[in-house]
Scaffold this motif. Structure first.
Motif, PDB file in Angstrom:
ATOM      1  N   PRO A 264      -6.044 -72.124 -38.417  1.00  0.00           N
ATOM      2  CA  PRO A 264      -6.865 -70.927 -38.204  1.00  0.00           C
ATOM      3  C   PRO A 264      -6.681 -69.871 -39.287  1.00  0.00           C
ATOM      4  O   PRO A 264      -7.493 -68.952 -39.402  1.00  0.00           O
ATOM      5  CB  PRO A 264      -6.397 -70.407 -36.843  1.00  0.00           C
ATOM      6  CG  PRO A 264      -5.054 -71.015 -36.624  1.00  0.00           C
ATOM      7  CD  PRO A 264      -5.054 -72.323 -37.350  1.00  0.00           C
ATOM      8  N   GLU A 265      -5.625 -70.000 -40.100  1.00  0.00           N
ATOM      9  CA  GLU A 265      -5.415 -69.052 -41.190  1.00  0.00           C
ATOM     10  C   GLU A 265      -6.071 -69.505 -42.490  1.00  0.00           C
ATOM     11  O   GLU A 265      -6.205 -68.716 -43.434  1.00  0.00           O
ATOM     12  CB  GLU A 265      -3.905 -68.860 -41.430  1.00  0.00           C
ATOM     13  CG  GLU A 265      -3.140 -68.350 -40.228  1.00  0.00           C
ATOM     14  CD  GLU A 265      -3.649 -67.005 -39.738  1.00  0.00           C
ATOM     15  OE1 GLU A 265      -4.001 -66.156 -40.581  1.00  0.00           O
ATOM     16  OE2 GLU A 265      -3.701 -66.802 -38.506  1.00  0.00           O
TER      17      GLU A 265
ATOM     18  N   TYR B  59     -11.074 -68.381 -39.221  1.00  0.00           N
ATOM     19  CA  TYR B  59     -10.565 -66.999 -39.326  1.00  0.00           C
ATOM     20  C   TYR B  59     -11.683 -65.967 -39.300  1.00  0.00           C
ATOM     21  O   TYR B  59     -11.464 -64.817 -38.955  1.00  0.00           O
ATOM     22  CB  TYR B  59      -9.594 -66.796 -40.483  1.00  0.00           C
ATOM     23  CG  TYR B  59     -10.069 -67.058 -41.902  1.00  0.00           C
ATOM     24  CD1 TYR B  59     -11.032 -66.278 -42.522  1.00  0.00           C
ATOM     25  CD2 TYR B  59      -9.467 -68.063 -42.654  1.00  0.00           C
ATOM     26  CE1 TYR B  59     -11.416 -66.496 -43.832  1.00  0.00           C
ATOM     27  CE2 TYR B  59      -9.845 -68.307 -43.965  1.00  0.00           C
ATOM     28  CZ  TYR B  59     -10.808 -67.521 -44.559  1.00  0.00           C
ATOM     29  OH  TYR B  59     -11.193 -67.737 -45.850  1.00  0.00           O
TER      30      TYR B  59
ATOM     31  N   LYS C 173     -12.376 -64.743 -35.584  1.00  0.00           N
ATOM     32  CA  LYS C 173     -11.374 -63.960 -34.838  1.00  0.00           C
ATOM     33  C   LYS C 173     -11.936 -62.595 -34.460  1.00  0.00           C
ATOM     34  O   LYS C 173     -12.653 -61.981 -35.233  1.00  0.00           O
ATOM     35  CB  LYS C 173     -10.116 -63.783 -35.696  1.00  0.00           C
ATOM     36  CG  LYS C 173      -9.276 -65.049 -35.771  1.00  0.00           C
ATOM     37  CD  LYS C 173      -8.001 -64.761 -36.543  1.00  0.00           C
ATOM     38  CE  LYS C 173      -7.111 -65.987 -36.593  1.00  0.00           C
ATOM     39  NZ  LYS C 173      -5.882 -65.726 -37.365  1.00  0.00           N
TER      40      LYS C 173
END
Length: 200
Positions: free
Chosen positions: A190-191, A197, A200
């Motif tokens: 997810p980074e 990302y 988010k």
């Protein structure tokens, strides 16, 4: 030879899976947890389940929601597969950690475990191509073509097995040394995955 044992374990895992032929069948690994045999069996079981998930998802009539769930499962399986390769390489790194490396030693194009990964997939190709050769509901041409492919796959298995055993002998003798890179897959992170990302 290491690959003799590997190929036997791969064949065993494939045969065990096909006793039930269900992607949700829990694994019953017969080897001691933490042993190289345990890792090889688990590696091939993951590959075998994923092979069948890849078949299922190609059904032209599959419900899109089910297909999406399977795609997500395949993504997780790919990460597990990569993790298993890294575990197997850790075994080799530990096994050969005290080997004096020759001054002119070279690094191989791939680590032992990534070559073993290809050997595991080859075992699956051989099993399923042999199934095609044994079919009674197809033409003679189909059987003959698959028979020729099966012969090539078996030759490939022999050649790859010999190459892996030679690589392990060279590492044990210090003629080659292991240099392992983490795969750093980005699509599950997810980074690192911009779609994840950004959401988010």
């Amino acid at each position: 030879m290491f690959t003799t044992k590997s190929n036997q374990i791969f064949s065993q895992a494939i045969a065990d899976y096909h006793r039930f032929d269900k992607v949700d069948m829990p694994i019953d690994n017969p080897y001691k947890n933490g042993s190289i045999e345990y890792l090889l069996y688990l590696k091939n079981w993951i590959d075998t389940v994923q092979w069948h998930l890849e078949d299922i998802i190609r059904d032209p009539h599959i419900d899109p929601e089910i297909a999406l769930k399977i795609k997500r499962r395949i993504d997780r399986s790919n990460q597990e597969r990569t993790d298993m390769v890294e575990y197997i390489d850790s075994y080799f790194l530990d096994l050969y950690k005290d080997v004096p490396v020759a001054e002119n030693a070279t690094v191989n194009t791939e680590s032992p475990a990534w070559a073993i990964d290809r050997l595991s997939i080859l075992a699956l190709k051989i099993y399923h191509m042999a199934q095609e050769v044994a079919r009674k509901d197809v033409s003679l041409q189909h059987v003959e073509e698959c028979g020729r492919k099966l012969a090539v796959l078996r030759q490939q298995q022999d050649d790859l097995s010999a190459a892996i055993d030679q690589l392990l002998e060279d590492i044990a003798a210090g003629r080659k040394y292991m240099k392992v890179y983490k795969q750093m897959k980005m699509y599950n992170d997810p980074e690192l995955n911009p779609v994840l990302y950004a959401s988010k």
